[in-house]
Each structure stands twice: as structure tokens, then as C-alpha cells.
Design a protein around this motif. Sequence first.
Motif, mmCIF file in Angstrom:
data_model
loop_
_atom_site.group_PDB
_atom_site.id
_atom_site.type_symbol
_atom_site.label_atom_id
_atom_site.label_comp_id
_atom_site.label_asym_id
_atom_site.label_seq_id
_atom_site.Cartn_x
_atom_site.Cartn_y
_atom_site.Cartn_z
ATOM 1 N N GLY A 255 0.788 -1.239 0.000
ATOM 2 C CA GLY A 255 0.000 0.000 0.000
ATOM 3 C C GLY A 255 0.810 1.274 0.000
ATOM 4 O O GLY A 255 0.242 2.371 -0.014
ATOM 5 N N GLY A 256 2.164 1.163 0.042
ATOM 6 C CA GLY A 256 2.946 2.398 -0.027
ATOM 7 C C GLY A 256 4.208 2.367 0.807
ATOM 8 O O GLY A 256 4.952 1.391 0.794
ATOM 9 N N TRP A 257 4.413 3.437 1.589
ATOM 10 C CA TRP A 257 5.660 3.642 2.329
ATOM 11 C C TRP A 257 5.340 4.003 3.771
ATOM 12 O O TRP A 257 4.463 4.818 4.046
ATOM 13 N N SER A 258 6.086 3.404 4.697
ATOM 14 C CA SER A 258 5.866 3.614 6.118
ATOM 15 C C SER A 258 7.144 4.146 6.766
ATOM 16 O O SER A 258 8.251 3.891 6.279
ATOM 17 N N ALA A 259 6.974 4.877 7.875
ATOM 18 C CA ALA A 259 8.128 5.475 8.554
ATOM 19 C C ALA A 259 7.925 5.473 10.059
ATOM 20 O O ALA A 259 8.072 6.504 10.714
ATOM 21 N N ASP A 260 7.538 4.338 10.619
ATOM 22 C CA ASP A 260 7.365 4.202 12.062
ATOM 23 C C ASP A 260 6.358 5.213 12.608
ATOM 24 O O ASP A 260 6.478 5.711 13.722
ATOM 25 N N GLY A 261 5.368 5.552 11.807
ATOM 26 C CA GLY A 261 4.336 6.484 12.241
ATOM 27 C C GLY A 261 4.615 7.942 11.926
ATOM 28 O O GLY A 261 3.741 8.801 12.142
ATOM 29 N N TYR A 262 5.785 8.274 11.416
ATOM 30 C CA TYR A 262 6.106 9.664 11.057
ATOM 31 C C TYR A 262 5.581 9.963 9.654
ATOM 32 O O TYR A 262 5.571 9.100 8.780
ATOM 33 N N ARG A 263 5.196 11.222 9.451
ATOM 34 C CA ARG A 263 4.690 11.612 8.136
ATOM 35 C C ARG A 263 5.813 11.798 7.126
ATOM 36 O O ARG A 263 5.626 11.577 5.930
ATOM 37 N N TYR A 264 6.989 12.230 7.589
ATOM 38 C CA TYR A 264 8.064 12.580 6.665
ATOM 39 C C TYR A 264 9.327 11.768 6.948
ATOM 40 O O TYR A 264 9.651 11.452 8.094
ATOM 41 N N VAL A 265 10.052 11.469 5.871
ATOM 42 C CA VAL A 265 11.379 10.887 5.967
ATOM 43 C C VAL A 265 12.335 11.728 5.127
ATOM 44 O O VAL A 265 11.938 12.392 4.165
ATOM 45 N N MET A 266 13.613 11.680 5.506
ATOM 46 C CA MET A 266 14.646 12.321 4.701
ATOM 47 C C MET A 266 15.701 11.268 4.396
ATOM 48 O O MET A 266 16.383 10.783 5.313
ATOM 49 N N PRO A 267 15.828 10.865 3.118
ATOM 50 C CA PRO A 267 16.807 9.827 2.761
ATOM 51 C C PRO A 267 18.210 10.409 2.596
ATOM 52 O O PRO A 267 18.384 11.504 2.044
ATOM 53 N N ALA A 268 19.222 9.703 3.063
ATOM 54 C CA ALA A 268 20.609 10.141 2.918
ATOM 55 C C ALA A 268 20.980 10.225 1.445
ATOM 56 O O ALA A 268 20.548 9.412 0.622
ATOM 57 N N VAL A 269 21.809 11.222 1.118
ATOM 58 C CA VAL A 269 22.311 11.369 -0.254
ATOM 59 C C VAL A 269 23.798 11.047 -0.339
ATOM 60 O O VAL A 269 24.376 11.077 -1.423
ATOM 61 N N GLY A 270 24.410 10.732 0.804
ATOM 62 C CA GLY A 270 25.824 10.390 0.783
ATOM 63 C C GLY A 270 26.342 10.140 2.179
ATOM 64 O O GLY A 270 25.627 10.285 3.176
ATOM 65 N N SER A 271 27.615 9.756 2.249
ATOM 66 C CA SER A 271 28.277 9.566 3.540
ATOM 67 C C SER A 271 29.767 9.807 3.359
ATOM 68 O O SER A 271 30.294 9.835 2.240
ATOM 69 N N TYR A 272 30.434 9.995 4.497
ATOM 70 C CA TYR A 272 31.889 10.118 4.532
ATOM 71 C C TYR A 272 32.421 9.059 5.496
ATOM 72 O O TYR A 272 31.938 8.951 6.624
ATOM 73 N N ARG A 273 33.406 8.294 5.041
ATOM 74 C CA ARG A 273 33.970 7.220 5.857
ATOM 75 C C ARG A 273 35.448 7.466 6.100
ATOM 76 O O ARG A 273 36.160 7.942 5.223
ATOM 77 N N PHE A 274 35.908 7.123 7.290
ATOM 78 C CA PHE A 274 37.333 7.223 7.580
ATOM 79 C C PHE A 274 38.092 6.218 6.733
ATOM 80 O O PHE A 274 37.764 5.022 6.711
ATOM 81 N N THR A 275 39.130 6.681 6.060
ATOM 82 C CA THR A 275 39.915 5.769 5.228
ATOM 83 C C THR A 275 40.730 4.793 6.074
ATOM 84 O O THR A 275 41.118 3.724 5.588
ATOM 85 N N ALA A 276 40.975 5.143 7.346
ATOM 86 C CA ALA A 276 41.785 4.279 8.216
ATOM 87 C C ALA A 276 40.956 3.247 8.960
ATOM 88 O O ALA A 276 41.484 2.512 9.793
ATOM 89 N N GLY A 277 39.647 3.166 8.681
ATOM 90 C CA GLY A 277 38.816 2.142 9.303
ATOM 91 C C GLY A 277 37.965 2.679 10.438
ATOM 92 O O GLY A 277 37.660 3.864 10.507
ATOM 93 N N ARG A 278 37.571 1.785 11.343
ATOM 94 C CA ARG A 278 36.682 2.151 12.438
ATOM 95 C C ARG A 278 37.408 2.970 13.499
ATOM 96 O O ARG A 278 38.632 2.908 13.618
ATOM 97 N N CYS A 279 36.597 3.694 14.283
ATOM 98 C CA CYS A 279 37.201 4.521 15.327
ATOM 99 C C CYS A 279 37.886 3.640 16.368
ATOM 100 O O CYS A 279 37.409 2.560 16.709
ATOM 101 N N ALA A 280 39.038 4.119 16.847
ATOM 102 C CA ALA A 280 39.832 3.375 17.817
ATOM 103 C C ALA A 280 40.839 4.318 18.450
ATOM 104 O O ALA A 280 41.149 5.376 17.899
ATOM 105 N N ARG A 281 41.367 3.917 19.604
ATOM 106 C CA ARG A 281 42.325 4.771 20.323
ATOM 107 C C ARG A 281 43.496 5.172 19.426
ATOM 108 O O ARG A 281 43.950 6.311 19.437
ATOM 109 N N SER A 282 44.023 4.234 18.658
ATOM 110 C CA SER A 282 45.193 4.518 17.824
ATOM 111 C C SER A 282 44.824 4.803 16.375
ATOM 112 O O SER A 282 45.706 4.925 15.518
ATOM 113 N N GLY A 283 43.503 4.901 16.095
ATOM 114 C CA GLY A 283 43.059 5.132 14.728
ATOM 115 C C GLY A 283 42.174 6.349 14.628
ATOM 116 O O GLY A 283 42.360 7.341 15.341
ATOM 117 N N PRO A 284 41.164 6.306 13.750
ATOM 118 C CA PRO A 284 40.265 7.438 13.607
ATOM 119 C C PRO A 284 39.439 7.658 14.881
ATOM 120 O O PRO A 284 39.229 6.730 15.669
#
Length: 443
Positions: A255-284
Motif C-alpha cells: 500500500g505504499g511507504w511507512s516510517a514508524d508512524g512519522y509523516r516525513y522521511v529524509m533519505p541520505a544522499v551520501g556519507s563520509y567514511r574514515f579511510t583508516a577504518g573504524r574509530c579506535a584509540r590509535s586510529g580514527p
Amino acid sequence: MKHRGRHRRRRRGAALRAVLTGTALALTAAATLISVSQAGVTDSPGALRPLSSAETGRLRLQEHLVPTGALNRLSAAMGRPVGVDAVLASADRGMRASADCSSADRASLPVAPAATRAYCWDPADSAGTAWRPASVTTSGDADDDGVWGAHRVVLAGWTHSAATGRADERGLARVAFVNADDPARLAYRWVLLVVPVDGGRDYRGLGSGISGMVWYQDKLLVTARTGSADALYVYDLDRIQRAGVDGPAIGRVPGGWSADGYRYVMPAVGSYRFTAGRCARSGPPCPGALALDRGTVPDSLVAAEWTAPDGDRNARLWRYAFSTDPARGGLLATDGAGRVTAVEAYRTRAAGIRGVLSYRQPGAEQPSWYVGHLPGSGDGHGGLWRQDSTGAKAAHCGADASHRCWAQSAGSLSYWQETGEVWSMSDRMLFALPLPDLDRTLG
């Protein structure tokens, strides 16, 4: 849709400042303020220490944009996107000014400096403990004239706790779009943050805490703490979609599109990722607070690392430049391979940072970094420090000259250039105060 002329409304801004001055709240009349250098305070975050080039390299990002075809496929299936004006026009919740809020709400506000405006949320949103506010940005970030279209707007980011409430909502993120045209009457509407999947044929909930958020031009950048290498997600304020099915599911449903009861959603258009991997004490770093700095050329995104307030790990502070390419409005500056390099980076001895702001005072050789952080216990009033390469200062308050003067469980900081206000939030209230008041309290 906003079209972002770089003009200023000086008369309108002066009138608004007069209204704000005349309606200042007497929230901390009993507090005794002593502004002194913090050289003798044992937990002072001290002077900022520049990071080495090797340390700065761990802050490098890789840009990943959602293909335009996928975004257009989602729009074609859901219907024509709407803009900020449509969301504000459908605002269905009101905020109460401080005088009409509970004593517990007001107790969460800063002791020093005092808020000049403060608002509590609709009880339907503030009564429970599952959803918690943490981040704030405004149309003063989006455009230097302080308005978006015809409106003054505050965006407040909330995250669902991973430990309480409905299991299927845990980790979701939503943004309150607050109409702030009338300082005496704020109203808002929720928008759920989602991420396109399957080439734009569906979407899922973001599923990440949004402890930091900046609205710049037509883009909203939010922190991502999903356990992956993602550092930031990017949203387009001109790509808000209506969800027509009122139900608990998120995404395409019969029947369409749902959003946990919210009327509006905003879809992501991009992301930025650390090239060195996940966050860590000796990393990003694990991304925490974000803010916009219009005092650099070009404008820049400033960020603070999240570290536990009771831990022994000191945080990093850094900035990325925004792109000046008109075709890349609101995105970060990249090299030819889509990489983003930090243009400035420091280490501070502060931990538990929930808010960061960078601002260069007129005539100053370098910007000051304002850092709001939680106390070692992780609850109660926190501290707000101003740091640079020479040292750190904070306000003192109360008979014991404590520097735990900032808001309870304080969130991010956002400077509204056109009005001279800093916006932030406690765990119960949204508030603002003039930057000069903050600086006077800090000496």
C-alpha cells in the motif's frame, strides 16, 4: 525551496536582538559567578596541542555519494519531494517558554552563563526516556542571513536509546523541524532519517546516534556511530519525502511507504567514511559534536571526538573545509579521488565532549575553541571551556566556585551569526544565549 542569496537583513536582525534582550530570563539570579583563569583547576583541559601530520592523517575521509539514479527512483516511487516549508506548515507540536516549563526542566539549564531564551518540548516527546535530544543546528548555519526561504528554523536531532523503549525503534534518529519565526511561539514537526537501499527501491532507518549535526546550504551533515567506518551521513533538505502509510514498519510496505508512524522521511544522499577504518584509540576518532565555522575561508566544519567522561582517553578537535564548487553545495572539499583531509587538528585534555564551537574574535590571531563536556560522573551539570594554544578558561559558579556551570547532559553548540546567539540543549530543554554573555562569563 531556498534560494541562497548572501544578503543580510540588518533591520530585521536588530529588531530580533531587541526582542531577545527584552525577554531575557532570570534563570540564575542566585548564582555567584567568578570568572578566572583555570590554571589552578586540576581537570582543566589545558592548551590545545597541534596533531602531527601522521595523527592528522587518521582523520582523512572518503566521500561516497548515493547515485542520482537511486535517489530519483525513490522519489518517483514515493512522489515529488517536499521542502522545509511544507514540513513547517504541518507542525503539530508546540514548545513552551521557560516560565511554563517544570522546575525540573528549568533546573537542567546552564547556571552560568544564563540562557536568555529557553523552551521545553511537548510532553508527548519529553515524558519518556527512550528518545533523547543531543544535537542542534539552525537556519543561521544554513545561510548567513539567518533564514531559509521565509522562515527562521531550528533543527534538533534526537536518538532512540539502545536500552529502553520499543526494540524495533532502538538506535533510530529523528529531527525536529522547529519554526522559530515567533520567539514566543515555537512549533515543530518530526522527520525520520533514513538511508536508501536496493538502488533506491527501499529505505531503512539510519540506526545511528546523531550527537552532532550541521545544516550548511541545502545539506544536513550528521554524525554516524554505527560500528562501521562511517563518520558522517549527508541529507538534502530539498529531498524530504512523505510516507503515506501510518504504521510501525520502516520502508516499502503493501500500500505504499511507512516510517514508524512519522509523516516525513529524509533519505541520505551520501556519507563520509574514515579511510583508516573504524574509530579506535590509535586510529580514527569516534565522531561526536559538530559545528559550522563561518570565520574561515572557505567555511569549515569543526568536529570533536567522543570519549567517555570517566575514561583516560583525551579527545581530538579538527576541521574540514567545505567545497566552494557551486555544483557541490553543502559538501566537503575533496581531492580528485574524493578524499577529504583535515585542515587543522588538535588534541585537548577534555573528555566526554558533547559540544564544540570554533569562533575567531575580532582582532584575534587564532580562533577560540569552546568545548562543552559532561562531568566525570556522566550526569548533572557539565562544564564549558574556551581553549586555544595558550590555555583554557571556564566560568565558576556557586559558593564552592565549581566550574560545573553548563547545562545538564548538554548537547551540541551552534552559533547563529546574524543574531549573535549560541544555541544548545540540555537533556530537557532547547535554549539560546548571546555569545558575548558567554565570553564575559569566561573572562
